[in-house]
Enzyme design. Structure first.
Site, PDB file in Angstrom:
ATOM      1  CD  GLN A 110      -2.443  -1.174   2.748  1.00  0.00           C
ATOM      2  OE1 GLN A 110      -3.401  -0.483   3.023  1.00  0.00           O
ATOM      3  NE2 GLN A 110      -1.893  -1.985   3.618  1.00  0.00           N
ATOM      4  CG  HIS A 130      -3.067   1.995  -1.596  1.00  0.00           C
ATOM      5  ND1 HIS A 130      -3.118   2.137  -0.232  1.00  0.00           N
ATOM      6  CD2 HIS A 130      -4.090   1.146  -1.908  1.00  0.00           C
ATOM      7  CE1 HIS A 130      -4.109   1.404   0.256  1.00  0.00           C
ATOM      8  NE2 HIS A 130      -4.699   0.780  -0.737  1.00  0.00           N
ATOM      9  CB  CYS A 138      -3.721  13.976 -17.557  1.00  0.00           C
ATOM     10  SG  CYS A 138      -4.741  15.392 -18.027  1.00  0.00           S
TER      11      CYS A 138
END
Ligand code: APR
Length: 278
Positions: A110, A130, A138
């Site tokens: 994570q 994560h 973007c």
């Protein structure tokens, strides 16, 4: 510290050349590298007179409302991560990968701090569930692919503002919209494309052992991996400094192994026990 039952299990696990492990890590493994955990007191962020929890600042909602404040928090965290060094826990996980090889080892982390890869784990066997702080994307998005983090930022303290030149660096080179960190925010969903959701669950189903290190169990995919391991009779080993959701649940289940303490001390011992039988 590791009792004879767990030692016997680890010997047995290592001796079989078929058995697979998934190691799932959270912020606790990087605590000994000086990176504050999320739910510890240093994880908080002050903006003006308001104190935000990571669950409040690390959200798409907050990014839409106050993108500069959110970027300020991330640039500060990136400075902390870039300055940190892998600790004995990271090194042990990297040694475990070398020892067991691709067929038997998966790391799901994570942590966006990059310390596992810097310690020697390979991207091939590491699921960054994560995201990671070495990429941006973007925010519009004009295209989906993450881009390498732009260069040219001065190191940040909690107080430093983002300069106008730095703000320009945070614009998408393709369309000029603001970029965002390539991380999963609290109010977003996991997916396979960015966060390897399905892969993490499939690897857990196919594993013999799930080692969960330094995580409080507050996020969805780690909880699903844990529940999947319970359903599929995958052996569970918890390595954590404090009691949390996982330790309480595993105690209720009455199975698994719970190793309470610092991951930088326990993981090297786990690896050296495995090595005795390889
Ligand atoms: N060794 C082992 N465990 C430790 C250590 C250590 N040296 N130091 C702290 N811990 C434990 C704490 O007791 C706690 O249970 O690590 C856990 C850290 O929990 P959190 O701060 O909640 O971090 P984590 O579970 O990784 O957070 C999950 O939430 O904030 C989001 O996306 C972010 O990836 C993060 C996710």
């Amino acid at each position: 510290m590791i009792n004879s039952e767990i030692k016997a299990y680890l010997h047995d696990f290592a001796a079989s050349d078929q058995k697979k492990v998934v190691v799932l890590t959270g912020a606790g493994i990087s605590a000994e590298s000086g990176i504050p955990t999320f739910r510890g007191s240093e994880g908080y962020w002050q903006a003006g007179s308001i104190n935000y929890k990571p669950q409040e600042i690390g959200t798409l909602k907050m990014f839409k409302q106050s993108p500069k404040e959110v970027w300020k928090w991330f640039l500060f965290r990136k400075t902390v991560c870039d300055n940190a060094q892998p600790n004995a826990g990271h090194v042990a996980v990297a040694e475990m990968e070398k020892m067991l090889g691709s067929a038997r080892f998966t790391l799901a982390t994570q942590n966006v701090d990059g310390l596992h890869l810097r310690a020697g784990n390979t991207l091939r066997n590491t699921l960054l569930i994560h995201g990671d702080l070495t990429h941006v994307r973007c925010s519009r998005p004009c295209r989906k692919e993450p881009m390498p983090f732009p260069k040219g930022f001065a190191p940040k303290t909690r107080e430093t503002d983002i300069s106008d030149e730095e703000w320009e660096l945070l614009k998408c080179p393709h369309c000029g919209a603001l970029t965002r960190p390539h991380v999963l925010w609290f109010d977003e969903y996991y997916n396979e494309e960015y966060y390897k959701y399905n892969t993490a669950l499939t690897r857990t189903v196919n594993a013999d052992l799930l080692i969960i290190v330094g995580t409080s169990g507050a996020t969805n995919l780690p909880m699903s991996m844990y529940n999947t391991a319970l359903d599929e009779d995958v052996q569970i080993m918890l390595v954590n400094l404090d009691e949390n959701l996982f330790t309480r649940s595993l105690k209720l289940q009455g199975g698994g192994f719970i190793l309470m303490g610092k991951s930088g001390e326990i993981l090297p011992e786990v690896v050296s026990i495995m090595r005795e039988s390889i």
